[in-house]
Design a protein around this motif. Structure first.
Motif, PDB file in Angstrom:
ATOM      1  N   ALA A   1      -7.111   8.570   0.999  1.00  0.00           N
ATOM      2  CA  ALA A   1      -7.918   7.879  -0.008  1.00  0.00           C
ATOM      3  C   ALA A   1      -8.546   8.870  -0.990  1.00  0.00           C
ATOM      4  O   ALA A   1      -8.671   8.578  -2.181  1.00  0.00           O
TER       5      ALA A   1
ATOM      6  N   ARG B   1      -4.743   7.634  -2.935  1.00  0.00           N
ATOM      7  CA  ARG B   1      -3.699   6.770  -2.397  1.00  0.00           C
ATOM      8  C   ARG B   1      -4.303   5.441  -1.953  1.00  0.00           C
ATOM      9  O   ARG B   1      -5.435   5.402  -1.469  1.00  0.00           O
ATOM     10  N   SER B   2      -3.548   4.354  -2.116  1.00  0.00           N
ATOM     11  CA  SER B   2      -3.982   3.066  -1.576  1.00  0.00           C
ATOM     12  C   SER B   2      -3.679   3.065  -0.080  1.00  0.00           C
ATOM     13  O   SER B   2      -2.551   3.326   0.339  1.00  0.00           O
ATOM     14  N   VAL B   3      -4.722   2.806   0.712  1.00  0.00           N
ATOM     15  CA  VAL B   3      -4.601   2.946   2.161  1.00  0.00           C
ATOM     16  C   VAL B   3      -5.189   1.719   2.857  1.00  0.00           C
ATOM     17  O   VAL B   3      -6.291   1.269   2.518  1.00  0.00           O
TER      18      VAL B   3
ATOM     19  N   ALA C   1      -6.704   8.478   7.031  1.00  0.00           N
ATOM     20  CA  ALA C   1      -6.911   7.526   5.941  1.00  0.00           C
ATOM     21  C   ALA C   1      -7.870   8.071   4.891  1.00  0.00           C
ATOM     22  O   ALA C   1      -7.645   7.911   3.686  1.00  0.00           O
TER      23      ALA C   1
ATOM     24  N   TYR D   1       0.859  -1.195   0.000  1.00  0.00           N
ATOM     25  CA  TYR D   1       0.000   0.000   0.000  1.00  0.00           C
ATOM     26  C   TYR D   1       0.885   1.231   0.000  1.00  0.00           C
ATOM     27  O   TYR D   1       2.042   1.193   0.436  1.00  0.00           O
TER      28      TYR D   1
ATOM     29  N   GLY E   1     -10.610   2.989   0.459  1.00  0.00           N
ATOM     30  CA  GLY E   1      -9.708   2.575   1.520  1.00  0.00           C
ATOM     31  C   GLY E   1     -10.148   1.255   2.133  1.00  0.00           C
ATOM     32  O   GLY E   1     -11.303   0.847   2.009  1.00  0.00           O
ATOM     33  N   GLU E   2      -9.233   0.583   2.804  1.00  0.00           N
ATOM     34  CA  GLU E   2      -9.516  -0.715   3.406  1.00  0.00           C
ATOM     35  C   GLU E   2      -9.264  -0.667   4.906  1.00  0.00           C
ATOM     36  O   GLU E   2      -8.397   0.070   5.388  1.00  0.00           O
TER      37      GLU E   2
ATOM     38  N   LEU F   1     -14.428   5.901   4.615  1.00  0.00           N
ATOM     39  CA  LEU F   1     -13.152   5.466   4.061  1.00  0.00           C
ATOM     40  C   LEU F   1     -13.362   4.433   2.954  1.00  0.00           C
ATOM     41  O   LEU F   1     -12.766   4.532   1.871  1.00  0.00           O
ATOM     42  N   GLU F   2     -14.193   3.458   3.213  1.00  0.00           N
ATOM     43  CA  GLU F   2     -14.438   2.414   2.225  1.00  0.00           C
ATOM     44  C   GLU F   2     -15.096   2.985   0.969  1.00  0.00           C
ATOM     45  O   GLU F   2     -14.878   2.488  -0.140  1.00  0.00           O
TER      46      GLU F   2
END
Length: 315
Positions: free
Chosen positions: A24, A28-30, A20, A5, A73-74, A68-69
């Motif tokens: 996101a 960005r991959s978070v 986060a 990530y 984001g994860e 976030l999702e």
């Protein structure tokens, strides 16, 4: 969960989720790694968060996860047991044995409240055993409040809670001698001082009923104010080489925190910290703001790194 990530955020409270979301939204991959043990879980509601007054802290986290999702984001539930730098970022190891790589890290692990060793305090913590007048004070206005003196912060707390109630008692317990000036101030404000060490908090199903001294005397109280030791949650992060500082007042250590500048940048290149892990006095709204600040700084740091790589590739 992927292998790599842009940013791994350790801690899924207000600071971590805010940072986060910021990242996101910048594409960005978070990944947020959340141990699921927030400091404010015992509290029914949070306060002084504009627009979210009285919201459950757990509801705020649930809403933050959804936001976030929604931006890609994860979030994964887990405990970080190891973190170390590599040539191209960091490797994070989880209790499950899984590992993940990140170009940058945001630490938002919060802190743990270490309560005075008095029977009954832990059972009522965050309800009618409290420490912050801004977090819980209004809800206990006008009640019979006892201030348990165990650190040099006793006068600070006594004066603050006297603002909220005419019925305040200071229990000297294990604190240093208050001194003549402090006693004069308390007397002028009508605050009674009870000498002697406290053994336990008396309670019934509905809450606290009194404070019992080692002598056996019981003083009727409805609320007990304590001064915890605030310990930064850094277990599993020792491999990063973070600078940990102590807050010392009149020779007493009140807590620890990760040293970070106003943007959240730590002494370790590529690592930022936000929220209570870096600022023990930060309330929820301040922690959320700190997460936003750190997230934006991390994003720009990655932009500079991406630009450098592009220039090198073009050459």
């Amino acid at each position: 969960m992927r292998n790599t990530y842009d940013v791994v955020v350790i801690g899924g409270g207000a600071a971590g989720l805010s940072g986060a979301v910021t990242l996101a939204r910048s594409l960005r991959s978070v990944l947020v790694v959340d141990a699921g043990d927030p400091r404010n879980a015992p509290a029914e509601a949070m306060h002084n968060y504009l627009g979210r007054e009285g919201t459950s802290p757990l509801d705020l986290v649930a809403d933050g996860r959804k936001e976030l999702e929604g931006y890609g984001g994860e979030v994964v539930s887990g405990v970080v047991t190891g973190a170390r730098p590599t040539d191209d970022g960091f490797v994070i190891t989880l209790e499950s044995g899984e590992s993940v790589q990140a170009r940058r890290l945001l630490l938002a692990t919060g802190l743990r409240d270490e309560l005075p060793a008095v029977e009954g305090l832990a059972a009522r913590w965050g309800k009618d055993v409290i420490h912050c007048p801004y977090c819980h004070g209004y809800e206990h206005r006008g009640q019979a409040i006892g201030v348990l003196a165990s650190t040099p912060m006793v006068m600070h707390q006594a004066l603050m809670f006297r603002q909220l109630s005419d019925d305040v008692v200071v229990f000297t317990h294990t604190a240093p001698d208050l001194g003549a000036d402090a006693l004069e101030q308390l007397a002028a404000l009508g605050v009674r001082v009870v000498e002697g060490e406290v053994a336990a908090v008396e309670m019934k199903d509905e809450g606290i009923t009194g404070v019992r001294l080692v002598s056996g005397e019981v003083v009727a109280r409805e609320v007990v104010v304590v001064a915890p030791r605030f310990n930064a949650r850094v277990a599993g992060l020792e491999g990063l080489g973070l600078e940990i500082t102590e807050m010392v007042v009149e020779g007493a250590v009140l807590g620890t925190s990760v040293q970070a500048d106003p943007t959240g940048k730590t002494n370790v290149p590529g690592v930022w910290a936000a929220g209570n892990v870096a600022s023990m006095a930060a309330q929820v709204v301040i922690s959320a703001g700190a997460g936003l600040m750190a997230g934006s700084q991390i994003n720009y740091d990655l932009i500079l790194d991406d630009t450098r790589r592009a220039v090198e590739a073009a050459r």
